[in-house]
Write a protein that holds these residues in place. Structure first.
Motif, PDB file in Angstrom:
ATOM      1  N   ARG A  19       0.834  -1.203   0.000  1.00 26.36           N
ATOM      2  CA  ARG A  19       0.000   0.000   0.000  1.00 26.36           C
ATOM      3  C   ARG A  19       0.868   1.252   0.000  1.00 26.36           C
ATOM      4  O   ARG A  19       0.568   2.241  -0.692  1.00 26.36           O
ATOM      5  N   ALA A  20       1.965   1.214   0.754  1.00 27.21           N
ATOM      6  CA  ALA A  20       2.887   2.353   0.777  1.00 27.21           C
ATOM      7  C   ALA A  20       3.545   2.530  -0.585  1.00 27.21           C
ATOM      8  O   ALA A  20       3.741   3.664  -1.045  1.00 27.21           O
ATOM      9  N   MET A  21       3.880   1.436  -1.236  1.00 31.45           N
ATOM     10  CA  MET A  21       4.473   1.523  -2.568  1.00 31.45           C
ATOM     11  C   MET A  21       3.491   2.138  -3.564  1.00 31.45           C
ATOM     12  O   MET A  21       3.894   2.894  -4.467  1.00 31.45           O
ATOM     13  N   ALA A  22       2.206   1.833  -3.401  1.00 29.01           N
ATOM     14  CA  ALA A  22       1.197   2.432  -4.274  1.00 29.01           C
ATOM     15  C   ALA A  22       1.163   3.943  -4.101  1.00 29.01           C
ATOM     16  O   ALA A  22       1.034   4.698  -5.077  1.00 29.01           O
ATOM     17  N   LEU A  23       1.298   4.413  -2.857  1.00 26.30           N
ATOM     18  CA  LEU A  23       1.332   5.860  -2.607  1.00 26.30           C
ATOM     19  C   LEU A  23       2.609   6.479  -3.163  1.00 26.30           C
ATOM     20  O   LEU A  23       2.597   7.618  -3.637  1.00 26.30           O
ATOM     21  N   GLN A  24       3.708   5.726  -3.107  1.00 28.08           N
ATOM     22  CA  GLN A  24       4.950   6.243  -3.681  1.00 28.08           C
ATOM     23  C   GLN A  24       4.829   6.392  -5.195  1.00 28.08           C
ATOM     24  O   GLN A  24       5.377   7.328  -5.787  1.00 28.08           O
ATOM     25  N   ALA A  25       4.094   5.483  -5.811  1.00 27.91           N
ATOM     26  CA  ALA A  25       3.873   5.598  -7.257  1.00 27.91           C
ATOM     27  C   ALA A  25       3.079   6.847  -7.606  1.00 27.91           C
ATOM     28  O   ALA A  25       3.137   7.341  -8.745  1.00 27.91           O
ATOM     29  N   GLU A  26       2.333   7.375  -6.613  1.00 27.92           N
ATOM     30  CA  GLU A  26       1.551   8.593  -6.823  1.00 27.92           C
ATOM     31  C   GLU A  26       2.336   9.855  -6.470  1.00 27.92           C
ATOM     32  O   GLU A  26       1.814  10.954  -6.594  1.00 27.92           O
ATOM     33  N   GLY A  27       3.569   9.684  -5.982  1.00 29.57           N
ATOM     34  CA  GLY A  27       4.412  10.843  -5.743  1.00 29.57           C
ATOM     35  C   GLY A  27       4.934  11.030  -4.338  1.00 29.57           C
ATOM     36  O   GLY A  27       5.786  11.896  -4.102  1.00 29.57           O
ATOM     37  N   LEU A  28       4.433  10.268  -3.356  1.00 24.21           N
ATOM     38  CA  LEU A  28       4.954  10.378  -1.999  1.00 24.21           C
ATOM     39  C   LEU A  28       6.285   9.643  -1.888  1.00 24.21           C
ATOM     40  O   LEU A  28       6.544   8.698  -2.640  1.00 24.21           O
ATOM     41  N   ASP A  29       7.135  10.071  -0.953  1.00 24.68           N
ATOM     42  CA  ASP A  29       8.342   9.293  -0.722  1.00 24.68           C
ATOM     43  C   ASP A  29       8.046   8.206   0.308  1.00 24.68           C
ATOM     44  O   ASP A  29       6.936   8.112   0.847  1.00 24.68           O
ATOM     45  N   THR A  30       9.035   7.371   0.600  1.00 23.81           N
ATOM     46  CA  THR A  30       8.799   6.216   1.461  1.00 23.81           C
ATOM     47  C   THR A  30       8.422   6.600   2.890  1.00 23.81           C
ATOM     48  O   THR A  30       7.647   5.904   3.539  1.00 23.81           O
ATOM     49  N   VAL A  31       8.927   7.725   3.368  1.00 29.48           N
ATOM     50  CA  VAL A  31       8.564   8.204   4.703  1.00 29.48           C
ATOM     51  C   VAL A  31       7.141   8.754   4.690  1.00 29.48           C
ATOM     52  O   VAL A  31       6.313   8.411   5.539  1.00 29.48           O
ATOM     53  N   GLU A  32       6.839   9.624   3.726  1.00 30.04           N
ATOM     54  CA  GLU A  32       5.511  10.226   3.627  1.00 30.04           C
ATOM     55  C   GLU A  32       4.423   9.167   3.457  1.00 30.04           C
ATOM     56  O   GLU A  32       3.327   9.302   3.999  1.00 30.04           O
ATOM     57  N   ALA A  33       4.730   8.102   2.708  1.00 36.22           N
ATOM     58  CA  ALA A  33       3.734   7.057   2.456  1.00 36.22           C
ATOM     59  C   ALA A  33       3.342   6.347   3.747  1.00 36.22           C
ATOM     60  O   ALA A  33       2.152   6.119   4.008  1.00 36.22           O
ATOM     61  N   ASN A  34       4.334   5.999   4.573  1.00 36.37           N
ATOM     62  CA  ASN A  34       4.018   5.352   5.850  1.00 36.37           C
ATOM     63  C   ASN A  34       3.190   6.263   6.736  1.00 36.37           C
ATOM     64  O   ASN A  34       2.216   5.835   7.364  1.00 36.37           O
ATOM     65  N   VAL A  35       3.573   7.528   6.797  1.00 34.14           N
ATOM     66  CA  VAL A  35       2.849   8.487   7.630  1.00 34.14           C
ATOM     67  C   VAL A  35       1.421   8.646   7.135  1.00 34.14           C
ATOM     68  O   VAL A  35       0.472   8.699   7.926  1.00 34.14           O
ATOM     69  N   ALA A  36       1.243   8.699   5.816  1.00 36.33           N
ATOM     70  CA  ALA A  36      -0.098   8.847   5.252  1.00 36.33           C
ATOM     71  C   ALA A  36      -0.997   7.668   5.603  1.00 36.33           C
ATOM     72  O   ALA A  36      -2.219   7.823   5.714  1.00 36.33           O
ATOM     73  N   LEU A  37      -0.400   6.509   5.805  1.00 35.28           N
ATOM     74  CA  LEU A  37      -1.163   5.315   6.180  1.00 35.28           C
ATOM     75  C   LEU A  37      -1.349   5.201   7.692  1.00 35.28           C
ATOM     76  O   LEU A  37      -1.972   4.248   8.175  1.00 35.28           O
ATOM     77  N   GLY A  38      -0.817   6.171   8.432  1.00 36.70           N
ATOM     78  CA  GLY A  38      -0.918   6.128   9.883  1.00 36.70           C
ATOM     79  C   GLY A  38      -0.022   5.078  10.501  1.00 36.70           C
ATOM     80  O   GLY A  38      -0.311   4.556  11.594  1.00 36.70           O
ATOM     81  N   LEU A  39       1.096   4.768   9.832  1.00 35.71           N
ATOM     82  CA  LEU A  39       1.996   3.710  10.273  1.00 35.71           C
ATOM     83  C   LEU A  39       3.357   4.285  10.669  1.00 35.71           C
ATOM     84  O   LEU A  39       3.733   5.370  10.224  1.00 35.71           O
ATOM     85  N   PRO A  40       4.116   3.558  11.493  1.00 38.73           N
ATOM     86  CA  PRO A  40       5.455   4.040  11.874  1.00 38.73           C
ATOM     87  C   PRO A  40       6.367   4.122  10.654  1.00 38.73           C
ATOM     88  O   PRO A  40       6.239   3.318   9.716  1.00 38.73           O
ATOM     89  N   VAL A  41       7.276   5.061  10.672  1.00 42.26           N
ATOM     90  CA  VAL A  41       8.266   5.157   9.601  1.00 42.26           C
ATOM     91  C   VAL A  41       9.208   3.958   9.655  1.00 42.26           C
ATOM     92  O   VAL A  41       9.604   3.403   8.625  1.00 42.26           O
ATOM     93  N   ASP A  42       9.562   3.535  10.862  1.00 52.64           N
ATOM     94  CA  ASP A  42      10.429   2.366  11.040  1.00 52.64           C
ATOM     95  C   ASP A  42      10.049   1.691  12.355  1.00 52.64           C
ATOM     96  O   ASP A  42      10.285   2.241  13.430  1.00 52.64           O
ATOM     97  N   ALA A  43       9.452   0.513  12.266  1.00 46.82           N
ATOM     98  CA  ALA A  43       8.977  -0.195  13.453  1.00 46.82           C
ATOM     99  C   ALA A  43       9.853  -1.398  13.804  1.00 46.82           C
ATOM    100  O   ALA A  43       9.461  -2.235  14.610  1.00 46.82           O
ATOM    101  N   ARG A  44      11.038  -1.482  13.222  1.00 45.51           N
ATOM    102  CA  ARG A  44      11.870  -2.655  13.440  1.00 45.51           C
ATOM    103  C   ARG A  44      12.514  -2.652  14.829  1.00 45.51           C
ATOM    104  O   ARG A  44      12.839  -1.599  15.362  1.00 45.51           O
ATOM    105  N   ASP A  45      12.682  -3.845  15.359  1.00 40.77           N
ATOM    106  CA  ASP A  45      13.369  -4.037  16.636  1.00 40.77           C
ATOM    107  C   ASP A  45      14.468  -5.068  16.417  1.00 40.77           C
ATOM    108  O   ASP A  45      14.255  -6.072  15.731  1.00 40.77           O
ATOM    109  N   TYR A  46      15.633  -4.800  16.996  1.00 42.78           N
ATOM    110  CA  TYR A  46      16.780  -5.670  16.762  1.00 42.78           C
ATOM    111  C   TYR A  46      17.159  -6.494  17.991  1.00 42.78           C
ATOM    112  O   TYR A  46      18.231  -7.086  18.034  1.00 42.78           O
TER     113      TYR A  46
END
Length: 222
Positions: A118-145
């Motif tokens: 879904r984020a990639m679909a928003l990027q195809a519309e012009g958002l960058d990878t950070v903006e796309a996650n934010v637009a979906l109400g999701l964390p920019v980076d939710a990884r835990d190591y």
């Protein structure tokens, strides 16, 4: 069970360890590895470490690779993940020893496969990878190591030479008790399909990607 206030209470503390479940030889196009399988009791994910040679305990050449189905399995050019995995495995084999920890549950920087698409679909519309996650109400980076650190600890690794361009990954690993003796660049030549993504990673996510300066002439996809 323990008694508390006249009522027997069951201990429901959740396990947070990475349990080693299996180890098996894994011949690959890169060389002979051992696949060491783990169960992450904290998140319920199944994890694997690919170990080559006698790794020792200090300065172990290591890659923590976040799961990326589209890049790793399908060869997507939207990101550089597949090429990074390939390069990391080749580097470990050339070194004669090292570890690649393949981290499941990290798809799309931790948001999951469908959310990533879904984020990639928003990027195809012009958002960058950070903006796309934010637009979906999701964390920019939710990884835990944390699980990666526990796996390395089980393998006896105390310090690593970390193949990564992401300083946050280095910081996270050190916070979990694994010393990073060196950060080894893992630079992949950009292409028209991923240059915008890579530039966003450098400008907004602090990735160290100095080779992009030489790629200034690469056109940006619409």
């Amino acid at each position: 069970m323990t008694e508390h206030g006249g009522v027997l209470a069951r201990n429901t503390a959740r396990r947070t360890d990475a349990e080693r479940v299996v180890q098996v030889p894994l011949p690959t196009v890169y060389g002979a590895f051992r696949a060491v399988g783990y169960l992450d009791h904290e998140r319920g994910d199944e994890q694997v470490a690919l170990v080559h040679g006698d790794i020792g305990t200090e300065g172990v050449l290591t890659r923590l690779h976040s799961e990326c189905l589209t890049g790793d399995a399908f060869g997507s050019l939207h990101c550089e993940c597949g090429d990074q995995l390939d390069s990391a495995l080749r580097a470990v084999a050339a070194e004669g020893a090292g570890v690649v920890v393949y981290l499941r549950g990290h798809e799309g920087r931790g948001i999951g496969l469908l959310a990533k698409l879904r984020a990639m679909a928003l990027q195809a519309e012009g958002l960058d990878t950070v903006e796309a996650n934010v637009a979906l109400g999701l964390p920019v980076d939710a990884r835990d190591y944390g699980v990666a650190a526990r796996i390395l600890g089980d393998l006896g690794v105390r310090s690593v030479r970390l193949m990564s361009n992401n300083p946050r990954k280095r910081e996270a690993l050190e916070q979990h008790g694994v010393r990073v003796a060196e950060q080894v660049p893992l630079l992949i030549a950009p292409c028209e399909s991923n240059i915008t993504y890579l530039r966003t990673k450098r400008e907004r996510l602090d990735h160290d990607l100095p080779h992009l300066d030489a790629a200034a002439a690469v056109p940006v996809s619409p």
